[in-house]
Design a protein around this motif. Structure first.
Motif, PDB file in Angstrom:
ATOM      1  N   LEU A   4       0.823  -1.202   0.000  1.00 24.98           N
ATOM      2  CA  LEU A   4       0.000   0.000   0.000  1.00 24.98           C
ATOM      3  C   LEU A   4       0.861   1.257   0.000  1.00 24.98           C
ATOM      4  O   LEU A   4       1.896   1.302   0.674  1.00 24.98           O
ATOM      5  CB  LEU A   4      -0.915   0.016   1.229  1.00 24.98           C
ATOM      6  N   PHE A   5       0.405   2.272  -0.733  1.00 28.87           N
ATOM      7  CA  PHE A   5       1.092   3.560  -0.780  1.00 28.87           C
ATOM      8  C   PHE A   5       0.078   4.676  -0.548  1.00 28.87           C
ATOM      9  O   PHE A   5      -0.974   4.712  -1.197  1.00 28.87           O
ATOM     10  CB  PHE A   5       1.771   3.770  -2.141  1.00 28.87           C
ATOM     11  N   PHE A 223      -7.323   8.143  -0.703  1.00 26.48           N
ATOM     12  CA  PHE A 223      -6.602   7.705  -1.892  1.00 26.48           C
ATOM     13  C   PHE A 223      -5.511   6.730  -1.444  1.00 26.48           C
ATOM     14  O   PHE A 223      -4.522   7.139  -0.844  1.00 26.48           O
ATOM     15  CB  PHE A 223      -5.971   8.877  -2.646  1.00 26.48           C
ATOM     16  N   ILE A 224      -5.744   5.454  -1.706  1.00 21.32           N
ATOM     17  CA  ILE A 224      -4.793   4.415  -1.323  1.00 21.32           C
ATOM     18  C   ILE A 224      -4.441   3.611  -2.568  1.00 21.32           C
ATOM     19  O   ILE A 224      -5.324   3.058  -3.242  1.00 21.32           O
ATOM     20  CB  ILE A 224      -5.379   3.488  -0.242  1.00 21.32           C
ATOM     21  N   LEU A 225      -3.170   3.559  -2.881  1.00 23.74           N
ATOM     22  CA  LEU A 225      -2.708   2.791  -4.028  1.00 23.74           C
ATOM     23  C   LEU A 225      -2.298   1.398  -3.560  1.00 23.74           C
ATOM     24  O   LEU A 225      -1.496   1.261  -2.634  1.00 23.74           O
ATOM     25  CB  LEU A 225      -1.529   3.492  -4.706  1.00 23.74           C
ATOM     26  N   ARG A 226      -2.864   0.388  -4.199  1.00 19.49           N
ATOM     27  CA  ARG A 226      -2.481  -0.998  -3.934  1.00 19.49           C
ATOM     28  C   ARG A 226      -1.624  -1.495  -5.099  1.00 19.49           C
ATOM     29  O   ARG A 226      -2.049  -1.412  -6.255  1.00 19.49           O
ATOM     30  CB  ARG A 226      -3.713  -1.902  -3.818  1.00 19.49           C
ATOM     31  N   ILE A 234      -6.670   1.199  -7.031  1.00 19.43           N
ATOM     32  CA  ILE A 234      -6.888   2.409  -6.241  1.00 19.43           C
ATOM     33  C   ILE A 234      -8.125   2.246  -5.365  1.00 19.43           C
ATOM     34  O   ILE A 234      -9.199   1.890  -5.853  1.00 19.43           O
ATOM     35  CB  ILE A 234      -7.071   3.663  -7.133  1.00 19.43           C
ATOM     36  N   ASP A 235      -7.951   2.488  -4.058  1.00 18.39           N
ATOM     37  CA  ASP A 235      -9.085   2.544  -3.136  1.00 18.39           C
ATOM     38  C   ASP A 235      -9.429   4.018  -2.889  1.00 18.39           C
ATOM     39  O   ASP A 235      -8.564   4.782  -2.441  1.00 18.39           O
ATOM     40  CB  ASP A 235      -8.738   1.897  -1.784  1.00 18.39           C
TER      41      ASP A 235
END
Length: 240
Positions: A4-5, A223-226, A234-235
């Protein structure tokens, strides 16, 4: 497993919905997580490790709990650069230098907050060099807590005023700076935040293709990048 980023949450007790959302998100993670990378501006400001962190204690405890399950990395942004390595350690986070190269699925990826790429904003770059200096930080940390909090709030107001008066293009990355960074670190993929302009940019030079992934801020939505098996997911969830 997912990596996760996130960046640019700008956590502040004036926006409790953001703090609550991220706390609950961490509590309810169901998929296997290999690591979480926080690429700067996690909090709206940080005046030293005696910062009262109003409204953040439950989230910090949750981060400490999560750090026992997977690695959590933190990189300074332009708001939280005074968060010390000792404080990160207390939360179970590992402090990363900016920039850092990591390996995911056999691919090298450059991580950076992103502000060093905005080289057209000369005024900001001069300010950045000042506040990142040990001399400036040592002098600030000598001040009483109340004075440091006032200074942080004044600097935030000044930043907002300056942002309103600057042209958008000046506050975005400089393409030549991006190219130089790719070549300097010999990578083809970069992930950063700071600009609040989420996107995936592809470009070609030196007969190679490069991908620059820009994370989103958390003002109107999460905004969470998987990163999963070389796939980008993207979440997002609106706060409005």
């Amino acid at each position: 497993m997912d990596t996760l980023f996130i960046s640019d949450l700008h956590l502040d007790n004036r926006r409790p919905q953001v703090i609550n959302y991220f706390t609950e998100y961490l509590k309810n993670l169901t998929s296997d997580i290999s690591a979480l990378y926080i690429l700067g501006d996690f909090v709206e400001y940080w005046v030293g490790d005696d910062d009262p962190a109003i409204g953040l204690n439950e989230l910090f405890e949750q981060i400490k709990n999560e750090s026992k399950k997977y690695d959590i990395y933190f990189m300074h942004g332009n708001r939280d650069f005074m968060m010390s390595e000792n404080f990160c350690h207390r939360l179970g986070m590992k402090l990363l230098p900016d920039p850092s190269v990591i390996s995911l699925n056999g691919k090298d990826i450059l991580l950076t907050h992103g502000d060093t790429l905005c080289t057209d904003d000369h005024e900001y770059q001069n300010f950045r060099r000042l506040v990142r200096s040990k001399l400036w930080q040592d002098e600030v940390l000598k001040k009483p807590l109340e004075q440091r909090i006032k200074l942080a709030k004044d600097l935030r107001k000044q930043s907002l005023r300056e942002t309103e008066s600057k042209k958008e293009i000046i506050m975005d990355v400089n393409n030549l700076a991006v190219e130089k960074t790719f070549l300097k670190y010999n990578v083809n993929t970069m992930i950063h935040g700071h600009t609040h302009r989420p996107n995936i940019h592809t470009s070609s030079f030196k007969d190679k293709e490069f991908k620059r992934i820009v994370l989103g801020d958390w003002f109107s939505s999460s905004f969470i990048l998987r990163y999963r098996n070389d796939k980008i997911l993207i979440d997002k969830e609106s706060f409005i």
